[in-house]
Design a protein around this motif. Structure first.
Motif, PDB file in Angstrom:
ATOM      1  N   CYS A 412       0.856  -1.182   0.000  1.00 12.05           N
ATOM      2  CA  CYS A 412       0.000   0.000   0.000  1.00 12.05           C
ATOM      3  C   CYS A 412       0.898   1.240   0.000  1.00 12.05           C
ATOM      4  O   CYS A 412       2.100   1.139   0.203  1.00 12.05           O
ATOM      5  CB  CYS A 412      -0.917  -0.024   1.212  1.00 12.05           C
ATOM      6  SG  CYS A 412      -0.074   0.524   2.701  1.00 12.05           S
ATOM      7  N   CYS A 418       0.039   8.196   2.620  1.00  9.16           N
ATOM      8  CA  CYS A 418      -1.271   8.006   3.229  1.00  9.16           C
ATOM      9  C   CYS A 418      -1.364   8.657   4.600  1.00  9.16           C
ATOM     10  O   CYS A 418      -0.481   8.494   5.439  1.00  9.16           O
ATOM     11  CB  CYS A 418      -1.557   6.515   3.341  1.00  9.16           C
ATOM     12  SG  CYS A 418      -3.138   6.198   4.103  1.00  9.16           S
ATOM     13  N   ALA A 421      -1.354   6.217   7.682  1.00  8.59           N
ATOM     14  CA  ALA A 421      -0.262   5.255   7.849  1.00  8.59           C
ATOM     15  C   ALA A 421       0.401   5.356   9.214  1.00  8.59           C
ATOM     16  O   ALA A 421       0.511   6.437   9.798  1.00  8.59           O
ATOM     17  CB  ALA A 421       0.780   5.466   6.759  1.00  8.59           C
ATOM     18  N   CYS A 455      -0.556   0.229   7.731  1.00  7.12           N
ATOM     19  CA  CYS A 455      -1.319   0.378   8.972  1.00  7.12           C
ATOM     20  C   CYS A 455      -2.358  -0.722   9.021  1.00  7.12           C
ATOM     21  O   CYS A 455      -2.530  -1.487   8.073  1.00  7.12           O
ATOM     22  CB  CYS A 455      -1.980   1.759   9.095  1.00  7.12           C
ATOM     23  SG  CYS A 455      -3.562   1.918   8.257  1.00  7.12           S
ATOM     24  N   CYS A 459      -4.831  -2.220   3.540  1.00  4.45           N
ATOM     25  CA  CYS A 459      -5.015  -2.046   2.095  1.00  4.45           C
ATOM     26  C   CYS A 459      -4.021  -2.901   1.306  1.00  4.45           C
ATOM     27  O   CYS A 459      -4.252  -3.217   0.148  1.00  4.45           O
ATOM     28  CB  CYS A 459      -4.849  -0.586   1.702  1.00  4.45           C
ATOM     29  SG  CYS A 459      -5.989   0.487   2.568  1.00  4.45           S
TER      30      CYS A 459
HETATM   31  S1  SF4 Z   1      -3.125   0.163   4.849  1.00  4.16           S
HETATM   32 FE1  SF4 Z   1      -3.118   2.031   6.031  1.00  4.16          FE
HETATM   33  S2  SF4 Z   1      -1.288   3.080   5.338  1.00  4.16           S
HETATM   34 FE2  SF4 Z   1      -1.753   1.581   3.802  1.00  4.16          FE
HETATM   35  S3  SF4 Z   1      -3.006   2.700   2.305  1.00  4.16           S
HETATM   36 FE3  SF4 Z   1      -4.385   1.648   3.724  1.00  4.16          FE
HETATM   37  S4  SF4 Z   1      -4.856   3.194   5.228  1.00  4.16           S
HETATM   38 FE4  SF4 Z   1      -3.002   3.907   4.178  1.00  4.16          FE
END
Ligand code: SF4
Lengths: 554, 134
Positions: A412, A418, A421, A455, A459
């Protein structure tokens, strides 16, 4: 391929005009930021760490060359010359100006593209198997159904302000490449007694509470799809929790009420809704299906392909990893890797997009696909064209031969872009890919899927990676947790947590120890990482990851 | 004071006969007021019921749209009103879900004046739903 009708085009024009006015009303104060937020979200506009981000839908992953060129044009005119393909068959532009976005949307509309419902608490853009219409193992092309769902869900008056986002994925093959069990609703096309229908799976999802979807209906006749989906969404809209954002997805609703109670409610409402559909939807589906008629595949000798395999080892190794079986034995499905070692997974420059558009036109019946694994697919290429195609890809830096291998990592955007994150994910992916490229053991390791999320929102699908990496924040320091044994296919499994996390400096060596353990443990080279893991369980991998603990125990 | 929005624009409220809550005693009510956590299946639809008003405590709470839809599916043909924090941008959704009108307070009416609502009075156009169902 489906081409937008007059109705679709008029709808898009109207919608874009509405959004332009909404941007103006935000600027004038008629809309508060709170009120504007869901409106911009349902048009694909996020506020990220450094700037606004525009997320454009690649409908069920399908593009033609003109559309791909348009994506390149947007990158050049309004962004920094590149775009990022995501795990949900979208492309994200990370640097647009809010006031430019209405122009970007108008420009996209010229080729039937849009950013509608790519975010927000609504039914998101529908995803499908990226080999749709080409795969040898397919029962039916899932794209006509996905397009029907797009039409039904677009601007659906009941479902624009759901408790949370809602993702639907469709596959037409028993080999699930669309991760349908990790969707709010997953549909698998199947045949029973000569009738086409769907298995309906509900309540899957990753995120902080990962769950594999449960079967809501074993067999739903094809004609009942829209009333059934509508019933499920309506039940969720009223029953889903709105008191806690983290418990608002339908997976929690299903978990708290039980699949049987949900099924009863859906079936009851479905009976009522069914009468409101009188066949217009089926007539539309027939039209859509006709539009998706497969291209007339050409016949020719495949000798050039066979010769190249024998004489050119670089071509051979690319062919071994990046081709998949087409339903026509003289054709192949080509995956173009956007995972060059050390590059950002899923990023493509405008130049690369143009090259791919040209090659699709020259060799691929004008069709391209975007996979949730963040690669680009040419679904139909005659085998005799493969050597020329490979040479052209090589010249553009697009011939990386690593599909399905350890460096074909899903990552991601993470801390680089992001706002949510807790850690970086792109640099970790880059370091792992670079390291294993140096070791030159990638082909020896064989199929291995690493997936990285920055995070807990997942994603990067880390729960269903053979090796999953989750970047967290421990008192201001990045900490990477490893999960093992996840699987994103029809046998979907959530990976097991291996133990305490690793720092950014430790994570790549830790992955190396894991892979070394696998190479030592496997019974033969044909036994994949996942098979070995399933045979041995977590223990030997755990002791490879944490040698100190082993030393203590001894 | 409140404003009533219909396809014709802004008007004063002409309903002055109050609302009952949808409990057992409401069996012969003239008008009902529903909160968004109401199960539309449990709402008593007596023959004398003329008006139902559904509250939107926040524009981001879209349960009222499903409530309206399901009340219509159950056969309610009387007056159906959305009230509370509904945005001009949601007017088409409200109408398409089965509401006849929207009731907003003066603050919202001042911030989102009549023309912003009238801009969505064409809610019958560009409607995917009407192309898919009878
Ligand atoms: S997993 Fe978390 S850090 Fe990665 S894109 Fe999704 S919200 Fe953003």
């Amino acid at each position: 391929m489906y081409v937008y009708s007059e109705f679709d085009n008029a709808f898009l024009a109207e919608r874009n005009a509405q959004f332009r006015a909404q941007v103006e009303r935000r600027v004038s104060g008629a809309l508060t930021e709170d009120e504007f937020k869901p409106l911009r979200l349902m048009n694909g506009v996020y506020l990220q760490l450094h700037a606004y981000m525009l997320r454009v839908a690649i409908p069920y992953g399908t593009l033609n060359s003109a559309q791909m060129r348009k994506l390149a044009e947007l990158a050049d005119r309004w962004d920094k010359g590149y775009g990022h393909f995501t795990t949900r068959q979208n492309i994200q532009y990370n640097w647009p100006k809010l006031t430019d976005i209405p122009d970007m949307l108008d420009s996209l509309a010229e080729v039937g593209l849009h950013a509608i419902q790519t975010s927000g608490n609504t039914i998101r853009n529908v995803t499908a198997d990226h080999f749709a219409g080409a795969a040898a193992d397919e029962i039916a092309d899932p794209r006509p159904v996905a397009e029907l769902i797009r039409q039904w869900s677009t601007d659906h008056p009941e479902f624009q302000f759901l408790g949370r986002k809602f993702k639907i994925g469709v596959t037409g093959s028993a080999n699930d490449r669309a991760v349908i069990k990790a969707h709010d609703i997953g549909l698998r096309i199947l045949e029973r007694d000569g009738e086409t229908g769907f298995q309906v799976v509900i309540g899957g999802g990753l995120g902080r509470t990962p769950m594999i979807g449960k079967v809501l209906r074993d067999f739903l006749p094809r004609a009942d799809l829209l009333p059934y989906l509508e019933a499920a969404l309506s039940v969720y809209n009223l029953l889903g929790r709105r008191d806690n954002k983290y418990k608002a997805r339908i997976k929690i609703t299903v978990h708290e009420h039980g699949i049987d109670a949900i099924r009863d409610r859906v079936e009851t409402l479905f009976e009522r809704l069914r009468t409101t559909f009188v066949g217009l939807d089926q007539a539309r589906l027939d039209d859509i299906e006709a539009a998706f008629a497969p291209p007339a595949l050409r016949g020719a000798s495949v000798a050039a392909f066979e010769t190249a395999c024998k004489t050119d080892p670089v071509f051979r190794s690319w062919a071994d990893t990046n081709l998949a079986e087409h339903r026509d034995p003289d054709h192949a499905i080509v995956s173009i890797s956007l995972k060059a070692h050390g590059a950002t997974p899923g990023d493509a420059s405008s130049e690369q997009m143009r090259v791919m558009a040209d090659l699709a036109e020259r060799f691929g019946y004008n069709e391209l696909r975007i996979s949730h694994e963040q690669n680009v697919i040419l679904p139909h290429v005659h085998k005799s064209d493969l050597p020329a195609l490979h040479a052209a890809l090589k010249a553009a830096g697009l011939a990386t031969a690593n599909i399905g291998l350890i460096s074909d990592i899903i990552a991601c955007p993470g801390m680089d872009y992001c706002a949510l994150a807790t850690a970086r994910s792109i640099p970790i992916a880059q370091e792992i890919a670079t390291r294993f490229d140096e070791l030159k053991i990638e082909n020896d390791i064989g199929p291995l899927k690493i997936k990285i999320s920055g995070c807990i929102n997942a994603c990067g699908h880390h729960h269903v990676g053979h090796i999953g990496i989750l970047g967290l924040d421990r008192a201001g320091v990045e900490n990477y947790q490893i999960t093992l044994g996840g699987d994103a296919t029809q046998d979907a499994v959530i990976g097991e947590r291996a133990g305490p996390g690793f720092s950014a400096d430790e994570i790549v060596p830790a992955i190396e120890r894991l892979v070394q353990a696998y190479l030592d443990l496997r019974t033969e080279p044909a036994e994949t990482f996942l098979q070995t893991y399933r045979r041995t369980g977590l223990a030997p991998f755990k002791s490879a990851l944490y040698p100190e603990a082993r030393a203590h125990a001894a | 004071m409140t404003t009533i929005v219909t396809d014709a624009g802004f008007a004063a409220d002409d309903w002055n006969r109050g609302y009952a809550k949808p409990n057992a005693a409401a069996n012969d009510a003239l008008a009902l007021h529903l909160e968004p956590d109401t199960d539309p299946d449990q709402v008593p639809l007596s023959p004398g019921l003329e008006m139902i008003r559904v509250n939107f405590p926040s524009f981001s709470d879209g349960r009222g749209f499903s409530i309206a839809r399901q009340l219509r599916l159950r056969g309610f043909a009387g007056r159906l009103r959305a009230c509370g924090h509904v945005l001009a941008d949601q007017y088409a959704m409200a109408r398409r879900s089965g509401f006849d009108e929207v009731e907003i307070d003066d603050d919202l009416a001042a911030r989102q004046p009549e023309d912003q609502w009238l801009a969505r009075a064409n809610w019958r156009d560009h409607d995917y739903q009407s192309r898919l169902r009878g």
